[in-house]
Design a protein around this motif. Structure first.
Motif, PDB file in Angstrom:
ATOM      1  N   LEU A  66       0.821  -1.219   0.000  1.00  0.00           N
ATOM      2  CA  LEU A  66       0.000   0.000   0.000  1.00  0.00           C
ATOM      3  C   LEU A  66       0.854   1.269   0.000  1.00  0.00           C
ATOM      4  CD1 LEU A  66      -2.954  -0.466   2.546  1.00  0.00           C
ATOM      5  CD2 LEU A  66      -3.124   0.086   0.140  1.00  0.00           C
ATOM      6  N   ILE A  67       1.910   1.261   0.806  1.00  0.00           N
ATOM      7  CA  ILE A  67       2.676   2.496   0.992  1.00  0.00           C
ATOM      8  C   ILE A  67       3.859   2.629   0.045  1.00  0.00           C
ATOM      9  CG2 ILE A  67       1.962   2.722   3.390  1.00  0.00           C
ATOM     10  CD1 ILE A  67       4.798   1.799   4.167  1.00  0.00           C
ATOM     11  N   LEU A  68       4.189   1.579  -0.700  1.00  0.00           N
ATOM     12  CA  LEU A  68       5.306   1.659  -1.635  1.00  0.00           C
ATOM     13  C   LEU A  68       5.054   2.776  -2.646  1.00  0.00           C
ATOM     14  CD1 LEU A  68       7.987   0.379  -2.519  1.00  0.00           C
ATOM     15  CD2 LEU A  68       6.665  -1.062  -4.064  1.00  0.00           C
ATOM     16  N   ASN A  69       6.075   3.550  -2.915  1.00  0.00           N
ATOM     17  CA  ASN A  69       6.044   4.677  -3.860  1.00  0.00           C
ATOM     18  C   ASN A  69       5.181   5.855  -3.398  1.00  0.00           C
ATOM     19  OD1 ASN A  69       7.802   3.440  -5.708  1.00  0.00           O
ATOM     20  ND2 ASN A  69       6.098   2.269  -6.560  1.00  0.00           N
ATOM     21  N   THR A  70       4.859   5.929  -2.115  1.00  0.00           N
ATOM     22  CA  THR A  70       4.165   7.096  -1.584  1.00  0.00           C
ATOM     23  C   THR A  70       5.110   8.295  -1.683  1.00  0.00           C
ATOM     24  OG1 THR A  70       2.901   5.738  -0.045  1.00  0.00           O
ATOM     25  CG2 THR A  70       3.048   8.084   0.458  1.00  0.00           C
ATOM     26  N   LYS A  71       4.579   9.422  -2.136  1.00  0.00           N
ATOM     27  CA  LYS A  71       5.387  10.628  -2.320  1.00  0.00           C
ATOM     28  C   LYS A  71       4.835  11.770  -1.480  1.00  0.00           C
ATOM     29  CE  LYS A  71       6.294   9.554  -7.150  1.00  0.00           C
ATOM     30  NZ  LYS A  71       6.083   9.995  -8.529  1.00  0.00           N
ATOM     31  N   ALA A  72       5.724  12.664  -1.097  1.00  0.00           N
ATOM     32  CA  ALA A  72       5.314  13.878  -0.385  1.00  0.00           C
ATOM     33  C   ALA A  72       6.246  15.010  -0.790  1.00  0.00           C
ATOM     34  CB  ALA A  72       5.359  13.669   1.122  1.00  0.00           C
ATOM     35  N   SER A  73       5.673  16.191  -0.895  1.00  0.00           N
ATOM     36  CA  SER A  73       6.476  17.379  -1.200  1.00  0.00           C
ATOM     37  C   SER A  73       5.808  18.588  -0.559  1.00  0.00           C
ATOM     38  CB  SER A  73       6.612  17.586  -2.701  1.00  0.00           C
ATOM     39  OG  SER A  73       5.351  17.817  -3.273  1.00  0.00           O
ATOM     40  N   LEU A  74       6.575  19.644  -0.456  1.00  0.00           N
ATOM     41  CA  LEU A  74       6.066  20.900   0.081  1.00  0.00           C
ATOM     42  C   LEU A  74       5.869  21.858  -1.087  1.00  0.00           C
ATOM     43  CD1 LEU A  74       8.527  21.139   3.081  1.00  0.00           C
ATOM     44  CD2 LEU A  74       6.156  20.370   3.147  1.00  0.00           C
ATOM     45  N   PHE A  75       4.772  22.578  -1.090  1.00  0.00           N
ATOM     46  CA  PHE A  75       4.451  23.435  -2.230  1.00  0.00           C
ATOM     47  C   PHE A  75       5.489  24.510  -2.486  1.00  0.00           C
ATOM     48  CE2 PHE A  75       2.668  25.932   1.185  1.00  0.00           C
ATOM     49  CZ  PHE A  75       2.864  27.233   0.779  1.00  0.00           C
ATOM     50  N   TRP A  76       6.240  24.886  -1.464  1.00  0.00           N
ATOM     51  CA  TRP A  76       7.209  25.960  -1.620  1.00  0.00           C
ATOM     52  C   TRP A  76       8.627  25.451  -1.870  1.00  0.00           C
ATOM     53  CZ3 TRP A  76      10.731  25.395   2.263  1.00  0.00           C
ATOM     54  CH2 TRP A  76      10.307  24.755   3.410  1.00  0.00           C
ATOM     55  N   SER A  77       8.775  24.137  -2.050  1.00  0.00           N
ATOM     56  CA  SER A  77      10.099  23.564  -2.229  1.00  0.00           C
ATOM     57  C   SER A  77      10.111  22.604  -3.418  1.00  0.00           C
ATOM     58  CB  SER A  77      10.502  22.810  -0.956  1.00  0.00           C
ATOM     59  OG  SER A  77      11.690  22.093  -1.156  1.00  0.00           O
ATOM     60  N   LYS A  78      11.249  22.488  -4.074  1.00  0.00           N
ATOM     61  CA  LYS A  78      11.392  21.547  -5.173  1.00  0.00           C
ATOM     62  C   LYS A  78      11.674  20.131  -4.659  1.00  0.00           C
ATOM     63  CE  LYS A  78      13.220  24.926  -8.405  1.00  0.00           C
ATOM     64  NZ  LYS A  78      14.374  25.338  -9.214  1.00  0.00           N
ATOM     65  N   GLU A  79      12.104  20.022  -3.415  1.00  0.00           N
ATOM     66  CA  GLU A  79      12.451  18.715  -2.858  1.00  0.00           C
ATOM     67  C   GLU A  79      11.201  17.895  -2.567  1.00  0.00           C
ATOM     68  OE1 GLU A  79      15.212  18.864   0.375  1.00  0.00           O
ATOM     69  OE2 GLU A  79      16.284  20.531  -0.532  1.00  0.00           O
ATOM     70  N   HIS A  80      11.363  16.586  -2.694  1.00  0.00           N
ATOM     71  CA  HIS A  80      10.280  15.676  -2.364  1.00  0.00           C
ATOM     72  C   HIS A  80      10.875  14.383  -1.818  1.00  0.00           C
ATOM     73  CE1 HIS A  80      11.353  14.325  -6.403  1.00  0.00           C
ATOM     74  NE2 HIS A  80      10.866  13.144  -6.057  1.00  0.00           N
ATOM     75  N   VAL A  81      10.053  13.584  -1.154  1.00  0.00           N
ATOM     76  CA  VAL A  81      10.465  12.283  -0.645  1.00  0.00           C
ATOM     77  C   VAL A  81       9.546  11.224  -1.229  1.00  0.00           C
ATOM     78  CG1 VAL A  81      11.539  13.069   1.488  1.00  0.00           C
ATOM     79  CG2 VAL A  81       9.116  12.622   1.461  1.00  0.00           C
ATOM     80  N   LYS A  82      10.108  10.021  -1.362  1.00  0.00           N
ATOM     81  CA  LYS A  82       9.354   8.908  -1.926  1.00  0.00           C
ATOM     82  C   LYS A  82       9.753   7.648  -1.170  1.00  0.00           C
ATOM     83  CE  LYS A  82       8.786   6.393  -6.259  1.00  0.00           C
ATOM     84  NZ  LYS A  82       9.214   6.315  -7.657  1.00  0.00           N
ATOM     85  N   ILE A  83       8.783   6.817  -0.853  1.00  0.00           N
ATOM     86  CA  ILE A  83       9.053   5.572  -0.149  1.00  0.00           C
ATOM     87  C   ILE A  83       9.534   4.537  -1.158  1.00  0.00           C
ATOM     88  CG2 ILE A  83       8.057   3.693   1.216  1.00  0.00           C
ATOM     89  CD1 ILE A  83       8.329   6.357   2.727  1.00  0.00           C
ATOM     90  N   THR A  84      10.793   4.119  -1.012  1.00  0.00           N
ATOM     91  CA  THR A  84      11.341   3.073  -1.866  1.00  0.00           C
ATOM     92  C   THR A  84      11.597   1.798  -1.068  1.00  0.00           C
ATOM     93  OG1 THR A  84      13.564   3.943  -1.513  1.00  0.00           O
ATOM     94  CG2 THR A  84      12.400   4.684  -3.484  1.00  0.00           C
ATOM     95  N   ASN A  85      11.819   1.932   0.229  1.00  0.00           N
ATOM     96  CA  ASN A  85      12.012   0.779   1.106  1.00  0.00           C
ATOM     97  C   ASN A  85      10.770   0.648   1.975  1.00  0.00           C
ATOM     98  OD1 ASN A  85      12.792  -1.178   2.895  1.00  0.00           O
ATOM     99  ND2 ASN A  85      14.783  -0.270   3.354  1.00  0.00           N
ATOM    100  N   ALA A  86       9.764  -0.009   1.439  1.00  0.00           N
ATOM    101  CA  ALA A  86       8.469  -0.079   2.119  1.00  0.00           C
ATOM    102  C   ALA A  86       8.531  -0.889   3.403  1.00  0.00           C
ATOM    103  CB  ALA A  86       7.420  -0.663   1.182  1.00  0.00           C
ATOM    104  N   LYS A  87       9.421  -1.855   3.470  1.00  0.00           N
ATOM    105  CA  LYS A  87       9.501  -2.705   4.668  1.00  0.00           C
ATOM    106  C   LYS A  87       9.893  -1.886   5.898  1.00  0.00           C
ATOM    107  CE  LYS A  87      11.152  -7.193   6.027  1.00  0.00           C
ATOM    108  NZ  LYS A  87      11.702  -8.447   5.534  1.00  0.00           N
ATOM    109  N   THR A  88      10.929  -1.093   5.768  1.00  0.00           N
ATOM    110  CA  THR A  88      11.388  -0.255   6.884  1.00  0.00           C
ATOM    111  C   THR A  88      10.354   0.819   7.220  1.00  0.00           C
ATOM    112  OG1 THR A  88      13.666  -0.609   6.209  1.00  0.00           O
ATOM    113  CG2 THR A  88      13.255   1.230   7.689  1.00  0.00           C
ATOM    114  N   ALA A  89       9.820   1.468   6.192  1.00  0.00           N
ATOM    115  CA  ALA A  89       8.832   2.527   6.412  1.00  0.00           C
ATOM    116  C   ALA A  89       7.574   1.964   7.072  1.00  0.00           C
ATOM    117  CB  ALA A  89       8.485   3.203   5.100  1.00  0.00           C
TER     118      ALA A  89
END
Length: 117
Positions: A66-89
């Motif tokens: 379910l959570i694999l490839n979940t992404k998050a970003s902030l509207f004021w920033s170009k940076e984003h995060v993505k879940i690639t290691n779903a087991k640990t997350a």
């Protein structure tokens, strides 16, 4: 004399505004990583909660998918995060949800499942 005093006041207000905006930017930049992490945890938690509401129970493998490839970003920033290691997350977010009392563990057919409280 009055025009000069008016000009000095305007320059001081401009300088204060620039200083305030610069300080605000520095603070936002320092808090960016924490905000990104909080946002991705909230998104993962929301996905897990929706999955549990839909199916009633989920195993760890189902939560990971379910959570694999979940992404998050902030509207004021170009940076984003993505879940690639779903087991640990998944382990981290499940522990957090268990501590907060959102879900609970159950054992069914010799496997661990998670259900909403």
């Amino acid at each position: 004399m009055i025009k000069m005093l008016d000009f000095i006041i305007k320059v001081l207000f401009l300088a204060l505004t620039i200083a305030f905006l610069g300080a605000w930017g520095i603070v936002k930049e320092q808090k960016k990583s924490k905000e990104l992490i909080d946002k991705i945890y909230a998104k993962m938690q929301n996905k897990i909660t929706q999955g549990l509401e839909k199916s009633g129970q989920l195993s760890m493998k189902e939560i990971e998918s379910l959570i694999l490839n979940t992404k998050a970003s902030l509207f004021w920033s170009k940076e984003h995060v993505k879940i690639t290691n779903a087991k640990t997350a998944a382990k981290i977010v499940i522990e957090k949800m268990l501590r907060e009392g959102i879900i609970e563990e159950d054992f069914s057919n010799n496997r661990k499942i998670y259900i909403l409280k």
